[in-house]
Design a protein around this motif. Structure first.
Motif, mmCIF file in Angstrom:
data_model
loop_
_atom_site.group_PDB
_atom_site.id
_atom_site.type_symbol
_atom_site.label_atom_id
_atom_site.label_comp_id
_atom_site.label_asym_id
_atom_site.label_seq_id
_atom_site.Cartn_x
_atom_site.Cartn_y
_atom_site.Cartn_z
ATOM 1 N N ARG A 78 30.810 64.051 -15.639
ATOM 2 C CA ARG A 78 30.018 63.682 -14.461
ATOM 3 C C ARG A 78 30.088 62.204 -14.129
ATOM 4 O O ARG A 78 29.301 61.695 -13.356
ATOM 5 N N GLY A 79 31.019 61.482 -14.766
ATOM 6 C CA GLY A 79 31.206 60.088 -14.397
ATOM 7 C C GLY A 79 30.394 59.109 -15.219
ATOM 8 O O GLY A 79 30.038 58.043 -14.739
ATOM 9 N N GLY A 80 30.098 59.428 -16.469
ATOM 10 C CA GLY A 80 29.490 58.458 -17.359
ATOM 11 C C GLY A 80 27.991 58.576 -17.531
ATOM 12 O O GLY A 80 27.368 57.729 -18.146
ATOM 13 N N ALA A 81 27.359 59.616 -17.014
ATOM 14 C CA ALA A 81 25.919 59.770 -17.166
ATOM 15 C C ALA A 81 25.567 60.054 -18.622
ATOM 16 O O ALA A 81 26.255 60.795 -19.305
ATOM 17 N N THR A 82 24.489 59.434 -19.116
ATOM 18 C CA THR A 82 24.049 59.627 -20.500
ATOM 19 C C THR A 82 22.596 60.077 -20.536
ATOM 20 O O THR A 82 21.869 59.767 -21.476
ATOM 21 N N ALA A 83 22.162 60.795 -19.515
ATOM 22 C CA ALA A 83 20.770 61.237 -19.454
ATOM 23 C C ALA A 83 20.444 62.138 -20.630
ATOM 24 O O ALA A 83 21.191 63.053 -20.958
ATOM 25 N N GLY A 84 19.318 61.885 -21.275
ATOM 26 C CA GLY A 84 18.870 62.694 -22.386
ATOM 27 C C GLY A 84 18.989 62.023 -23.730
ATOM 28 O O GLY A 84 18.333 62.433 -24.694
ATOM 29 N N LEU A 85 19.802 60.984 -23.858
ATOM 30 C CA LEU A 85 19.990 60.325 -25.147
ATOM 31 C C LEU A 85 18.722 59.604 -25.596
ATOM 32 O O LEU A 85 18.311 59.721 -26.750
ATOM 33 N N LEU A 86 18.112 58.855 -24.710
ATOM 34 C CA LEU A 86 16.925 58.085 -25.084
ATOM 35 C C LEU A 86 15.758 59.018 -25.413
ATOM 36 O O LEU A 86 15.151 58.930 -26.481
ATOM 37 N N SER A 87 15.455 59.916 -24.482
ATOM 38 C CA SER A 87 14.327 60.823 -24.698
ATOM 39 C C SER A 87 14.582 61.776 -25.861
ATOM 40 O O SER A 87 13.679 62.079 -26.650
ATOM 41 N N GLY A 88 15.820 62.257 -26.012
ATOM 42 C CA GLY A 88 16.153 63.145 -27.118
ATOM 43 C C GLY A 88 15.994 62.461 -28.466
ATOM 44 O O GLY A 88 15.471 63.053 -29.420
ATOM 45 N N GLY A 89 16.440 61.223 -28.560
ATOM 46 C CA GLY A 89 16.286 60.475 -29.807
ATOM 47 C C GLY A 89 14.829 60.234 -30.153
ATOM 48 O O GLY A 89 14.410 60.382 -31.309
ATOM 49 N N VAL A 90 14.030 59.852 -29.141
ATOM 50 C CA VAL A 90 12.599 59.620 -29.366
ATOM 51 C C VAL A 90 11.917 60.909 -29.820
ATOM 52 O O VAL A 90 11.081 60.905 -30.734
ATOM 53 N N LEU A 91 12.281 62.026 -29.202
ATOM 54 C CA LEU A 91 11.666 63.311 -29.554
ATOM 55 C C LEU A 91 11.981 63.704 -30.994
ATOM 56 O O LEU A 91 11.089 64.124 -31.758
ATOM 57 N N LEU A 92 13.239 63.581 -31.407
ATOM 58 C CA LEU A 92 13.617 63.965 -32.760
ATOM 59 C C LEU A 92 13.015 63.045 -33.818
ATOM 60 O O LEU A 92 12.560 63.503 -34.881
ATOM 61 N N VAL A 93 13.001 61.743 -33.543
ATOM 62 C CA VAL A 93 12.383 60.810 -34.492
ATOM 63 C C VAL A 93 10.888 61.082 -34.602
ATOM 64 O O VAL A 93 10.312 61.071 -35.702
ATOM 65 N N GLY A 94 10.244 61.349 -33.461
ATOM 66 C CA GLY A 94 8.823 61.683 -33.499
ATOM 67 C C GLY A 94 8.557 62.928 -34.314
ATOM 68 O O GLY A 94 7.590 63.001 -35.085
ATOM 69 N N ALA A 95 9.418 63.942 -34.183
ATOM 70 C CA ALA A 95 9.265 65.168 -34.963
ATOM 71 C C ALA A 95 9.442 64.891 -36.454
ATOM 72 O O ALA A 95 8.687 65.413 -37.291
ATOM 73 N N GLN A 96 10.427 64.062 -36.795
ATOM 74 C CA GLN A 96 10.660 63.753 -38.206
ATOM 75 C C GLN A 96 9.493 62.965 -38.804
ATOM 76 O O GLN A 96 9.076 63.218 -39.946
ATOM 77 N N VAL A 97 8.963 62.034 -38.047
ATOM 78 C CA VAL A 97 7.811 61.260 -38.511
ATOM 79 C C VAL A 97 6.613 62.172 -38.747
ATOM 80 O O VAL A 97 5.911 62.062 -39.763
ATOM 81 N N SER A 98 6.372 63.110 -37.826
ATOM 82 C CA SER A 98 5.229 64.012 -37.967
ATOM 83 C C SER A 98 5.388 64.935 -39.170
ATOM 84 O O SER A 98 4.418 65.236 -39.878
ATOM 85 N N ILE A 99 6.606 65.375 -39.448
ATOM 86 C CA ILE A 99 6.844 66.243 -40.606
ATOM 87 C C ILE A 99 6.607 65.486 -41.908
ATOM 88 O O ILE A 99 5.949 65.984 -42.829
ATOM 89 N N VAL A 100 7.140 64.286 -42.003
ATOM 90 C CA VAL A 100 6.963 63.488 -43.220
ATOM 91 C C VAL A 100 5.489 63.186 -43.454
ATOM 92 O O VAL A 100 4.972 63.338 -44.571
ATOM 93 N N ARG A 101 4.797 62.775 -42.413
ATOM 94 C CA ARG A 101 3.387 62.434 -42.566
ATOM 95 C C ARG A 101 2.551 63.662 -42.939
ATOM 96 O O ARG A 101 1.625 63.566 -43.751
ATOM 97 N N ALA A 102 2.848 64.813 -42.369
ATOM 98 C CA ALA A 102 2.077 66.020 -42.674
ATOM 99 C C ALA A 102 2.263 66.462 -44.123
ATOM 100 O O ALA A 102 1.344 67.035 -44.730
ATOM 101 N N ASN A 103 3.443 66.220 -44.698
ATOM 102 C CA ASN A 103 3.724 66.632 -46.077
ATOM 103 C C ASN A 103 3.375 65.571 -47.111
ATOM 104 O O ASN A 103 3.423 65.847 -48.317
ATOM 105 N N LEU A 104 3.048 64.389 -46.675
ATOM 106 C CA LEU A 104 2.861 63.262 -47.576
ATOM 107 C C LEU A 104 1.704 63.510 -48.555
ATOM 108 O O LEU A 104 0.614 63.952 -48.151
ATOM 109 N N ASP A 105 1.969 63.245 -49.848
ATOM 110 C CA ASP A 105 0.966 63.319 -50.930
ATOM 111 C C ASP A 105 0.442 64.738 -51.165
ATOM 112 O O ASP A 105 -0.688 64.914 -51.640
ATOM 113 N N HIS A 106 1.238 65.752 -50.808
ATOM 114 C CA HIS A 106 0.899 67.140 -51.135
ATOM 115 C C HIS A 106 1.891 67.660 -52.177
ATOM 116 O O HIS A 106 3.072 67.283 -52.165
#
Length: 320
Positions: free
Chosen positions: A83-111
């Motif tokens: 499509r001529g160099g469009a990179t839509a989705g990289l920023l939001s996708g990265g933020v979403l996955l990192v947020g999910a990983q952070v929430s998983i680690v925090r939910a399991n922490l010290d259990h």
């Protein structure tokens, strides 16, 4: 190197760095907290009960999101070329996955068992909101980039504007070193924030804030776009094209091209000196305007002589 080539090269580097950073965060976060996590991590929560109903071993919880991210990056890059160099989705996708990983680690922490993991409901709301904001920022950046490449650029050291004709001059400059400094400061701030919200360490905001301020300030001055239209001159800063300084054509007494160095103006970035205000991103040719009121303003952009010629022609039209 043409402006279009420079822009494409910058986009490629940006995609590569962003992809590498997100991959590193997704893999490193669970391993960094492994001493405080159970052998298996809760990775899925039931929609009804809100409790955990699925798990993965630590290594899978670290690498599975990274695999999803790699596939997403590959799809977006391939689609972007088509499509001529469009990179839509990289920023939001990265933020979403990192947020999910952070929430998983925090939910399991010290259990000791994954079934004891905390709820992630509140984190899901925050994660989706952050991804939505990132997507909005991404859309603004892509839209501005497409608008910039569609402009008409006037060439020539001097010009006469025929009656009824409209001309636009556009030039953009970036400083890779300032981008790297801003990115490095941003990574330090991001790492500190992720460590704090994941519960790994207690990081005071007095440590995070300076790096965040440096990131915003440096990236805001690492790229600049100068544009001349029948309305006058506008100079936009940063990847979002904001903030913007504007001068109407009738408020500009004269414009010229002049060679300047960082030593003359006191360094890199947005500088105030005896020469007035200079946006110094690289040594050499600058577009310099002399307003009817206030001090001179200069910005280091290519083809400054052409921009100055058009400004002088527009100013003469407005004052006669």
């Amino acid at each position: 190197m043409t402006e279009g080539t420079e822009r494409k090269r910058g986009v490629r580097w940006g995609v590569a760095v962003w992809a590498a950073v997100i991959t590193a965060v997704l893999i490193a976060l669970p391993w960094a907290a492994s001493g405080r996590l159970p052998e298996r991590l809760a990775t899925h929560w039931g929609a009804g009960s809100g409790g955990p109903d699925g798990s993965m071993p630590l290594w899978a919880a670290a690498f599975f999101p990274a695999l999803i991210w790699a596939v997403l990056v590959l799809l977006i890059v391939v689609l972007g070329r088509w499509r001529g160099g469009a990179t839509a989705g990289l920023l939001s996708g990265g933020v979403l996955l990192v947020g999910a990983q952070v929430s998983i680690v925090r939910a399991n922490l010290d259990h000791t068992d994954w079934r004891q993991a905390d709820s992630v409901s509140a984190w899901v709301v925050g994660m989706v909101a952050a991804a939505a904001v990132a997507g909005l920022v991404e859309w603004v950046v892509i839209r501005r980039g497409r608008a910039a490449t569609s402009r008409v650029v006037v060439s020539g050291p001097s010009m006469e504007i025929p009656a009824g004709e409209r001309f636009v001059w556009l030039s953009r400059t970036t400083n890779p070193w300032l981008h790297w400094i801003g990115a490095l400061a941003g990574l330090v701030a991001l790492a500190a924030v992720l460590a704090a919200v994941s519960g790994l360490v207690d990081v005071p905001w007095s440590v995070v804030a300076p790096f965040a301020v440096v990131t915003v300030a440096v990236l805001g001055c690492a790229s600049v776009q100068a544009r001349v239209t029948e309305k006058g001159l506008s100079v936009a800063f940063g990847p979002l094209g904001w903030p913007v300084r504007r001068w109407s054509a009738q408020d500009i007494e004269s414009a010229r091209a002049e060679s300047r160095t960082p030593g003359q103006v006191g360094g890199w970035g947005y500088r105030l000196s005896g020469l007035g205000t200079t946006v110094m991103l690289r040594s050499g040719e600058c577009l310099v305007i002399h307003p009817r009121r206030g001090h001179e303003f200069a910005v280091s952009v290519d083809d400054a002589e052409c921009g100055a010629a058009l400004l002088n022609a527009l100013s003469a039209q407005r004052t006669h």
